[in-house]
Design a protein around this motif. Sequence first.
Motif, PDB file in Angstrom:
ATOM      1  N   ILE A 178       0.848  -1.182   0.000  1.00  0.00           N
ATOM      2  CA  ILE A 178       0.000   0.000   0.000  1.00  0.00           C
ATOM      3  C   ILE A 178       0.890   1.240   0.000  1.00  0.00           C
ATOM      4  N   VAL A 179       0.650   2.114  -0.985  1.00  0.00           N
ATOM      5  CA  VAL A 179       1.427   3.341  -1.128  1.00  0.00           C
ATOM      6  C   VAL A 179       0.626   4.493  -0.534  1.00  0.00           C
ATOM      7  N   LEU A 180       1.138   5.079   0.536  1.00  0.00           N
ATOM      8  CA  LEU A 180       0.473   6.222   1.162  1.00  0.00           C
ATOM      9  C   LEU A 180       0.816   7.475   0.370  1.00  0.00           C
ATOM     10  N   THR A 181      -0.214   8.211  -0.026  1.00  0.00           N
ATOM     11  CA  THR A 181       0.031   9.340  -0.916  1.00  0.00           C
ATOM     12  C   THR A 181      -0.767  10.570  -0.501  1.00  0.00           C
ATOM     13  N   GLY A 182      -0.327  11.711  -1.002  1.00  0.00           N
ATOM     14  CA  GLY A 182      -0.972  12.987  -0.747  1.00  0.00           C
ATOM     15  C   GLY A 182      -0.260  14.062  -1.531  1.00  0.00           C
ATOM     16  N   VAL A 183      -0.821  15.261  -1.566  1.00  0.00           N
ATOM     17  CA  VAL A 183      -0.164  16.379  -2.231  1.00  0.00           C
ATOM     18  C   VAL A 183       1.067  16.807  -1.437  1.00  0.00           C
ATOM     19  N   ARG A 214       3.222  -4.622   2.970  1.00  0.00           N
ATOM     20  CA  ARG A 214       4.273  -3.605   3.012  1.00  0.00           C
ATOM     21  C   ARG A 214       3.668  -2.228   2.769  1.00  0.00           C
ATOM     22  N   LEU A 215       4.172  -1.231   3.469  1.00  0.00           N
ATOM     23  CA  LEU A 215       3.777   0.155   3.261  1.00  0.00           C
ATOM     24  C   LEU A 215       4.887   0.890   2.520  1.00  0.00           C
ATOM     25  N   ARG A 216       4.492   1.765   1.615  1.00  0.00           N
ATOM     26  CA  ARG A 216       5.459   2.596   0.897  1.00  0.00           C
ATOM     27  C   ARG A 216       5.013   4.049   0.995  1.00  0.00           C
ATOM     28  N   LEU A 217       5.944   4.945   1.209  1.00  0.00           N
ATOM     29  CA  LEU A 217       5.634   6.365   1.272  1.00  0.00           C
ATOM     30  C   LEU A 217       5.906   6.986  -0.089  1.00  0.00           C
ATOM     31  N   SER A 218       4.975   7.784  -0.594  1.00  0.00           N
ATOM     32  CA  SER A 218       5.231   8.508  -1.828  1.00  0.00           C
ATOM     33  C   SER A 218       6.064   9.742  -1.497  1.00  0.00           C
ATOM     34  N   SER A 219       6.109  10.703  -2.361  1.00  0.00           N
ATOM     35  CA  SER A 219       7.009  11.854  -2.213  1.00  0.00           C
ATOM     36  C   SER A 219       6.864  12.549  -0.860  1.00  0.00           C
ATOM     37  N   ILE A 220       7.989  12.762  -0.191  1.00  0.00           N
ATOM     38  CA  ILE A 220       7.966  13.414   1.121  1.00  0.00           C
ATOM     39  C   ILE A 220       8.849  14.645   1.122  1.00  0.00           C
ATOM     40  N   ASP A 221       8.533  15.565   2.014  1.00  0.00           N
ATOM     41  CA  ASP A 221       9.322  16.786   2.214  1.00  0.00           C
ATOM     42  C   ASP A 221      10.214  16.567   3.425  1.00  0.00           C
ATOM     43  N   GLY A 222      11.519  16.548   3.209  1.00  0.00           N
ATOM     44  CA  GLY A 222      12.455  16.287   4.297  1.00  0.00           C
ATOM     45  C   GLY A 222      12.336  17.255   5.443  1.00  0.00           C
TER      46      GLY A 222
END
Length: 416
Positions: A178-183, A214-222
């Motif tokens: 599962i890919v967790l996503t958001g703007v 498994r969990l995957r994170l989409s684009s993140i802001d460091g």
Amino acid sequence: MTKTSPSSVSLGCRLNAYESERMAGLAQNAGHSQVVVVNTCAVTGEAVRQSRQAIRKAKKANPDADIVATGCAVQLDPQGFENMPEVTSVLGNAEKLQPQAWAKLAPVQDVFAAKNLPKGPAPLEPVQARAHLEVQNGCDHRCTFCIIPFGRGQARSKMVQDIVEEAQILVDRGAKEIVLTGVDLTSYGPDLGSSVSLSDPISALLKALPPFIRLRLSSIDGAEVDDQLFSLIVNEARIAPHLHLSLQAGDNMILKRMKRRHTREEAIALCQRLKAQRPEIVFGADIIAGFPTETEAMFQNSLNLVAECELTFLHVFPYSPRTGTPAALMPQVERAVIKDRATRLRQLADDRLAQHLHSKLCQTDEMLVEQVKNGQVFGRLADFTEVVTQGPFTAGDVFLIHPTEIDGHRLRAHPV
């Protein structure tokens, strides 16, 4: 061939993919049997052009179908898309996952009027392997190059329980990852409470879901990675060892003019800390080539950042001005220079990926099958490395492989 059931075309980000997986079902439930939903993108001028092209292509392939256009490009220019002869109707970003909006397609509404993020509907089709799950939408930041906040509205977070319930449906439908996503994924939480952060839904999902998910994170802001999230990323094996970072540039002056909230030193330090505590982690990043006022020396800092952050998967964006953004009013870099810098960045990206693929050769690893086509099996490793192999497998299978050679941008392997 004319479609006889709803389908969707998705452009752009993973959030669009999440929405597209669900809109076909909403259309069907509302009685729209012959419809193609085109979920547009507006991140660049080229993305808008491709969105229009996709609409024309969808109509040509399905002449008897209704074309419903939605997404960021439509939200920003509803009249322009409504005037396209191929388009039957348009639907705004705030409404497109609401069943009542599909019952009676309405004009595009003010996306900033949306104050919360309700639980999403289930996808129409079974999940083959990987599923996207929206946990956040909108953005309260105003990077000077970005038009997307005006297409998505204010930042808002989905309730933790709603996230868990959606995830359980996806697992029941066949999802293995599962890919967790958001703007602005890592901004999750403050609208739900001052102490709420992205680590809360992640922790809840790890507790509620079967151990093989498994969990995957989409684009993140460091800049938004707090101690709790950092600890989960480096200590929880069920979180994929792959992060896509919203870096955008490697020069501090350009980052300041972009109105980013990190420096190059902070980006490097974060990657080094993550790598030190979880050595198998692999980084991707967005990099813009030719941002206004960028000199050759500034661009060289972006090139250097690729090695300094040990980046493997690069998304390279040649800068193009978006009307309505501050960067469009800044002194522009010549288009030929932008094109050259983007080419150089992409060549560096190819070199970095080749190094990564070479390091994976002859090492047994676990592959998740995404697609089987013409006797070949396609999938990815946990670190997002693409793999092709052969065998009696189906989408969603997980098995061990032994990479033997490099095949373009992916590995070719044998099942173990």
